[in-house]
Design a protein around this motif. Structure first.
Motif, PDB file in Angstrom:
ATOM      1  N   ARG A 175       0.842  -1.187   0.000  1.00  0.00           N
ATOM      2  CA  ARG A 175       0.000   0.000   0.000  1.00  0.00           C
ATOM      3  C   ARG A 175       0.881   1.242   0.000  1.00  0.00           C
ATOM      4  NH1 ARG A 175      -5.900   0.538   0.321  1.00  0.00           N
ATOM      5  NH2 ARG A 175      -6.741  -1.427   1.072  1.00  0.00           N
ATOM      6  N   GLY A 176       0.494   2.237  -0.786  1.00  0.00           N
ATOM      7  CA  GLY A 176       1.163   3.517  -0.732  1.00  0.00           C
ATOM      8  C   GLY A 176       0.657   4.319   0.449  1.00  0.00           C
ATOM      9  N   THR A 180      -3.049   3.810  -2.115  1.00  0.00           N
ATOM     10  CA  THR A 180      -2.948   3.127  -3.401  1.00  0.00           C
ATOM     11  C   THR A 180      -2.502   1.689  -3.167  1.00  0.00           C
ATOM     12  OG1 THR A 180      -2.426   5.148  -4.597  1.00  0.00           O
ATOM     13  CG2 THR A 180      -1.723   3.094  -5.607  1.00  0.00           C
ATOM     14  N   PHE A 182      -0.742  -1.762  -4.659  1.00  0.00           N
ATOM     15  CA  PHE A 182       0.179  -2.282  -5.663  1.00  0.00           C
ATOM     16  C   PHE A 182       0.225  -3.809  -5.535  1.00  0.00           C
ATOM     17  CE2 PHE A 182       1.630   1.937  -4.520  1.00  0.00           C
ATOM     18  CZ  PHE A 182       1.868   2.538  -5.742  1.00  0.00           C
ATOM     19  N   ILE A 191       3.354  -5.243 -12.462  1.00  0.00           N
ATOM     20  CA  ILE A 191       2.962  -4.602 -11.223  1.00  0.00           C
ATOM     21  C   ILE A 191       1.678  -3.825 -11.528  1.00  0.00           C
ATOM     22  CG2 ILE A 191       3.609  -3.046  -9.347  1.00  0.00           C
ATOM     23  CD1 ILE A 191       5.402  -5.523  -9.629  1.00  0.00           C
ATOM     24  N   GLU A 193      -1.439  -1.429 -10.364  1.00  0.00           N
ATOM     25  CA  GLU A 193      -1.707  -0.372  -9.393  1.00  0.00           C
ATOM     26  C   GLU A 193      -3.185   0.006  -9.423  1.00  0.00           C
ATOM     27  OE1 GLU A 193      -0.715   4.405  -8.933  1.00  0.00           O
ATOM     28  OE2 GLU A 193       0.601   3.127 -10.119  1.00  0.00           O
ATOM     29  N   TYR A 194      -3.773   0.176  -8.240  1.00  0.00           N
ATOM     30  CA  TYR A 194      -5.159   0.619  -8.109  1.00  0.00           C
ATOM     31  C   TYR A 194      -5.180   1.898  -7.280  1.00  0.00           C
ATOM     32  CZ  TYR A 194      -6.250  -4.165  -9.540  1.00  0.00           C
ATOM     33  OH  TYR A 194      -6.318  -5.359 -10.219  1.00  0.00           O
ATOM     34  N   PRO A 201      -7.507  -1.228 -12.702  1.00  0.00           N
ATOM     35  CA  PRO A 201      -6.143  -0.709 -12.591  1.00  0.00           C
ATOM     36  C   PRO A 201      -6.026   0.722 -13.089  1.00  0.00           C
ATOM     37  CG  PRO A 201      -6.128  -2.933 -13.494  1.00  0.00           C
ATOM     38  CD  PRO A 201      -7.556  -2.492 -13.472  1.00  0.00           C
ATOM     39  N   GLU A 203      -2.810   2.038 -13.223  1.00  0.00           N
ATOM     40  CA  GLU A 203      -1.543   1.929 -13.942  1.00  0.00           C
ATOM     41  C   GLU A 203      -1.106   0.467 -13.936  1.00  0.00           C
ATOM     42  OE1 GLU A 203      -0.089   4.361 -15.489  1.00  0.00           O
ATOM     43  OE2 GLU A 203      -0.939   6.169 -14.571  1.00  0.00           O
TER      44      GLU A 203
END
Length: 218
Positions: A175-176, A180, A182, A191, A193-194, A201, A203
């Motif tokens: 988690r960012g 976010t 990953f 990879i 990303e949400y 996604p 990215e």
């Protein structure tokens, strides 16, 4: 290093063919690592155990071994210092006290048909104590990401969020700081990303020619 049954530590700034500053031997098929707040290192072994090492100025010291695991594929330490372990072959996530050793009885277990767990792998807690899980998928079905609230981390709890779009076989999760998500997808070499709140996604990092991703697991 699952291939040679070791865990290796490298100095900050290490590059190239650097020698490790520490090597832990005697671990069988190590697959996941986690550190607690005290700096102790947990090592999950595919043969069914979790070893805890005290790290310091000298050689690492084995201080505890939790046995009786069913292919532990994910480790995470919560804000209370409890260890959480995903057992992929029985679709369960177990919580252990910070002092657990031997054939310890879990404090709590998350599992059952409503959880959506399917060969759970990587685990990560966010700042609110919610648990996010990467599920590799079973019986030929694609994997998923499931999220469980801090208040419902036991029994047959239903996830508050389930992500499937863009996933094949996610093994790693993180988690960012902005929440976010990953996911490392081993089958699609990507990879994924949400963005917070997104079900598709935002990215995708993929393409082996430039990214050099090759079966990413974390």
């Amino acid at each position: 290093n699952e291939g040679n049954d070791t865990v290796t530590e490298y100095a900050p700034g290490a590059m190239g063919d650097a020698r490790p500053v520490t090597t832990i031997t005697g671990v069988s098929s190590p697959c996941r690592l986690a550190l607690n707040a005290a700096g102790d290192l947990y090592v999950a072994s595919l043969t069914g155990s979790i070893a805890e090492y005290r790290l310091g100025s000298g050689a690492p010291t084995l201080i505890a071994t939790i046995t009786g695991q069913q292919q532990p594929r994910g480790l995470a330490v919560d804000a209370s210092g409890h260890l959480w372990v995903s057992e992929s072959t029985i679709n369960s996530i177990n919580e252990y006290s910070a002092t657990a050793s031997g054939n310890a009885i879990p404090i709590a277990s998350l599992g059952g048909p409503d959880t959506g767990l399917a060969a759970p792998q990587g685990l990560v807690f966010d700042s609110a104590g919610n648990l996010t899980v990467a599920n590799a998928g079973t019986n030929g079905t694609d994997g998923s990401i499931t999220v469980y609230p801090a208040s419902q981390l036991t029994g047959d709890s239903t996830p508050t969020q389930t992500l499937t779009s863009g996933l094949s076989e996610p093994l790693g999760i993180d988690r960012g700081t902005d929440q976010t998500i990953f996911a490392a997808d081993v089958t699609s070499n990507a990879i994924v990303e949400y963005a917070p709140g997104s079900t598709t996604p935002s990215e995708v990092i993929s393409g082996p020619a430039a990214t050099q991703l090759d079966a990413p697991i974390g």
